[in-house]
Motif scaffolding. Structure first.
Motif, short mmCIF file in Angstrom:
data_model
loop_
_atom_site.label_atom_id
_atom_site.label_comp_id
_atom_site.label_asym_id
_atom_site.label_seq_id
_atom_site.Cartn_x
_atom_site.Cartn_y
_atom_site.Cartn_z
N ALA A 23 21.24 -17.76 53.23
CA ALA A 23 20.35 -17.21 54.39
C ALA A 23 21.34 -16.52 55.45
O ALA A 23 21.30 -15.73 56.28
N TYR A 24 22.22 -17.77 55.98
CA TYR A 24 23.13 -17.59 56.98
C TYR A 24 24.65 -17.30 56.66
O TYR A 24 25.49 -17.50 57.25
N GLN A 25 24.86 -16.75 55.59
CA GLN A 25 26.15 -16.50 54.97
C GLN A 25 27.06 -15.75 55.75
O GLN A 25 28.30 -16.17 55.86
N ASP A 26 26.48 -14.75 56.70
CA ASP A 26 27.10 -14.06 57.36
C ASP A 26 27.95 -14.76 58.53
O ASP A 26 28.90 -14.44 59.02
N ILE A 27 27.23 -15.62 59.01
CA ILE A 27 27.64 -16.75 60.06
C ILE A 27 28.54 -17.57 59.62
O ILE A 27 29.58 -17.79 60.09
N PHE A 28 28.19 -18.10 58.28
CA PHE A 28 29.10 -19.30 57.72
C PHE A 28 30.44 -18.64 57.34
O PHE A 28 31.52 -19.10 57.16
N SER A 29 30.53 -17.01 57.18
CA SER A 29 31.74 -16.64 56.28
C SER A 29 32.95 -16.59 57.35
O SER A 29 33.81 -16.43 57.41
N LYS A 30 32.40 -16.80 58.83
CA LYS A 30 33.46 -16.87 59.93
C LYS A 30 34.05 -18.02 60.44
O LYS A 30 34.78 -18.04 61.27
N HIS A 31 33.59 -18.89 59.19
CA HIS A 31 34.20 -20.16 59.77
C HIS A 31 34.70 -20.87 58.51
O HIS A 31 34.88 -20.37 57.25
N ASN A 32 35.51 -21.92 58.80
CA ASN A 32 35.92 -22.93 57.67
C ASN A 32 35.14 -23.99 57.06
O ASN A 32 34.58 -24.61 57.84
N LEU A 33 34.98 -23.81 55.65
CA LEU A 33 33.76 -24.67 55.22
C LEU A 33 34.52 -25.65 54.13
O LEU A 33 35.58 -25.23 53.60
N PHE A 34 33.94 -26.96 54.24
CA PHE A 34 34.23 -28.00 53.71
C PHE A 34 32.86 -28.44 53.02
O PHE A 34 32.12 -28.47 53.65
N ALA A 35 33.11 -29.01 51.74
CA ALA A 35 32.02 -29.56 51.13
C ALA A 35 32.29 -30.49 50.11
O ALA A 35 33.55 -30.71 49.39
N THR A 36 31.44 -31.44 49.96
CA THR A 36 31.35 -32.46 48.70
C THR A 36 31.47 -31.74 47.32
O THR A 36 30.79 -30.57 47.36
N GLY A 37 31.93 -32.24 46.16
CA GLY A 37 32.24 -31.56 44.89
C GLY A 37 30.98 -30.81 44.58
O GLY A 37 31.35 -29.31 44.56
#
Length: 135
Positions: free
Chosen positions: A21-35
């Motif tokens: 839903a907020y992909q446009d906002i997240f796309s402007k940042h460095n993302l890290f996630a668990t597996g």
């Protein structure tokens, strides 16, 4: 900003929907996630995500290490409060680190909505100042 994305098994669908839903906002940042969480988000959105181990195998601790080194700016950790987690001490340690280092943390959809809107408005620019000052 560096943003961590984590979700317990019963909350993964919620986090995937939220990031979509907020992909446009997240796309402007460095993302890290668990597996698995990172893989599911990538498959749904195509966003670039640096993936760590799964939570029970140390992924929570890897993100915690980034927090302790002032390299994480925000954490979205959709927790399942109704299911016992075998790695609960790691979960508690991660939440504690967010408190110790004043890292914004959303553990549910309601708080996540407020944080993502604040991120979009620029309310979290203070994190850049903290990082520049080496605090």
């Amino acid at each position: 900003m560096n943003i961590a994305l984590i979700a317990h098994d019963k909350k993964k669908d919620d986090l995937v929907s939220f990031v979509t839903a907020y992909q446009d906002i997240f796309s402007k940042h460095n993302l890290f996630a668990t597996g698995t969480t990172g893989l599911r988000i990538y498959e749904a959105t195509g966003l670039s995500i640096e993936r760590f181990q799964s939570g029970p195998l140390g992924g929570d601790q890897e993100i915690g290490a980034m927090i302790a080194k002032n390299k994480m700016d925000m954490v979205f950790f959709f927790r399942d409060p109704l299911t016992a987690q075998p790695h609960e001490p790691d979960v508690s340690a991660l939440v504690r680190l967010c408190d110790v280092y004043s890292i914004p943390l959303a553990t549910n959809m309601g708080t996540a909505e407020i944080l993502i809107k604040g991120l979009e408005r620029g309310d979290l620019e203070w994190r850049k100042i903290v990082k520049e000052n080496g605090e």
